[in-house]
Design an enzyme around this catalytic site. Sequence first.
Site, mmCIF file in Angstrom:
data_model
loop_
_atom_site.group_PDB
_atom_site.id
_atom_site.type_symbol
_atom_site.label_atom_id
_atom_site.label_comp_id
_atom_site.label_asym_id
_atom_site.label_seq_id
_atom_site.Cartn_x
_atom_site.Cartn_y
_atom_site.Cartn_z
ATOM 1 N N LYS A 16 -20.101 -24.021 -12.368
ATOM 2 C CA LYS A 16 -19.517 -25.080 -13.194
ATOM 3 C C LYS A 16 -18.265 -24.592 -13.933
ATOM 4 O O LYS A 16 -17.409 -25.398 -14.295
ATOM 5 C CB LYS A 16 -20.540 -25.579 -14.228
ATOM 6 C CG LYS A 16 -21.873 -26.056 -13.673
ATOM 7 C CD LYS A 16 -21.775 -27.408 -13.021
ATOM 8 C CE LYS A 16 -23.090 -28.134 -12.818
ATOM 9 N NZ LYS A 16 -24.142 -27.457 -12.075
HETATM 10 C C1 LIG Z 1 -25.078 -27.946 -11.120
HETATM 11 C C2 LIG Z 1 -25.718 -26.929 -10.280
HETATM 12 C C3 LIG Z 1 -26.086 -27.194 -8.956
HETATM 13 C C4 LIG Z 1 -25.924 -28.556 -8.312
HETATM 14 O O1 LIG Z 1 -24.571 -28.931 -8.164
HETATM 15 P P1 LIG Z 1 -24.174 -30.469 -7.968
HETATM 16 O O2 LIG Z 1 -22.699 -30.498 -8.017
HETATM 17 O O3 LIG Z 1 -24.796 -31.183 -9.147
HETATM 18 O O4 LIG Z 1 -24.755 -30.922 -6.689
HETATM 19 C C5 LIG Z 1 -26.613 -26.154 -8.196
HETATM 20 N N1 LIG Z 1 -26.810 -24.933 -8.730
HETATM 21 C C6 LIG Z 1 -26.478 -24.648 -10.000
HETATM 22 C C7 LIG Z 1 -26.742 -23.288 -10.524
HETATM 23 C C8 LIG Z 1 -25.921 -25.622 -10.824
HETATM 24 O O5 LIG Z 1 -25.585 -25.335 -12.087
#
Ligand SMILES: *Cc1c(COP(=O)(O)O)cnc(C)c1O
Length: 461
Positions: free
Chosen positions: A112
């Site tokens: 993120k």
């Molecule tokens: C947010 C997240 C996901 C999923 O990603 P999306 O974009 O919501 O599909 C997978 N793994 C981790 C560690 C995350 O923080």
Amino acid sequence: MQYVSTRGQAPALNFEETMLTGLARDGGLYVPETVPQMSRENIAALAGLSFEEAAFRIMRPFVGDSFGDSEFGDIITRAYQGFAHEARAPLVQLGANHFLLELFHGPTLAFKDFAMQLIGQLFQAALARRGERVTIVGATSGDTGSAAIEAFRGLDAVDVVILFPHGRVSEVQRRQMTTPDESNVHAFALHGDFDDCQARLKDMFNDFAFRDAVRLAGVNSINWARVLAQVVYYFTSAVSLGAPHRPVSFTVPTGNFGDIFAGYIARKMGLPIEKLVLATNQNDILYRALQSGEYATRRVRPSISPSMDIQVSSNFERVLFDVYDREGNAVAQLMDELKTNGRFAISQGALDRLRGIFETGRASEDETRATIADIYRRTGEVLCPHSAVAVKVAQEHLGAVPMITLATAHPAKFPDAVRDACGQAPELPPHMAGLFEKRERVTEVDNDLGALEALIRERIA
Ligand SMILES: *Cc1c(COP(=O)(O)O)cnc(C)c1O
């Protein structure tokens, strides 16, 4: 460069307006009116560039005249300077034709950060120019919240309010959200699950009086700028394995469909991606939807990969818009059906098109733990549970084309699950030492729109 809503009723906006708006006023999500193309020559020319240089070339056409060349270049440089790895998104090899893309070297140890650090810089530049102030509200299953707080803490022009499901995030995730002491940071623990957090967030955006009064802005993966930032590492990793001369496939651990949708955009731009493999944990609505053609929500079952504990994958609407020939009315109808019945059927034509691009698989809790143990034994790599879900599914889809699996979080964010699985207790990197000693600041709140809105008005007054 214009952006249009997936439900066809909101005005078209430029990049900056799209970023500051988040959810469209007709309830839809913004997508580019046309997707800029990267020619084979342009893709080949990315080889050997720094991550930042590549990021500039890939994202520049989407930004239009919202930012100038040198301003946008500086923003990218500042966004990634806090990453702990020179390559930003390094690739490691797991097996003969299987590679792991480590996306967890940012300040909060999850992928993120790639989008949130960029968005923080973009918001700051745009708001300073406009002389405006906004309230950013985000719903999180764990990692978005800490990444958003890290990107916006202490900035003058924003308050950042994060809703997370009470008792359903890991202790490291919670502490990353509750220990920053800047007065513009507000962590709310909502009595409900992630889907409740996301639903209340959407309700706030649809309450126009409130939305305008607090100048609500969103940084959830519904925000187009986040998707765009994530497109970059699909290109950089594919190019380091030989694209555009050699195609690759990706496996993506999926919750809200934001990350894998970025891969879909990279493919639309011209990157030779053979298959995008969508991996889910036991909360498998997308797996079931691709298998059966019916998108049907169930209750969330908490798992050891909590950032994927989602049953309403917001960004799926964006790909539906394409496979329904960009008919906003058709998408609006499906979303209405979802709201009233908790399900909708995908038409055969749309389903066939989805299956031409996406493959899918899922991992149970036991399979996830077994994968962490097995990969540790065979390679020494310690996977977080989300990455392990994806590795398990990727192994079922290996073929002639190199497979790149996205590792979305650092294992130290989920120490209990990882220790259970492989006996190793991953350590937090030095910059996060002291997390367990800091004082927490958090407000518990009921799953009630009125109560939430009142609390936010009070906090930002
Ligand atoms: C947010 C997240 C996901 C999923 O990603 P999306 O974009 O919501 O599909 C997978 N793994 C981790 C560690 C995350 O923080």
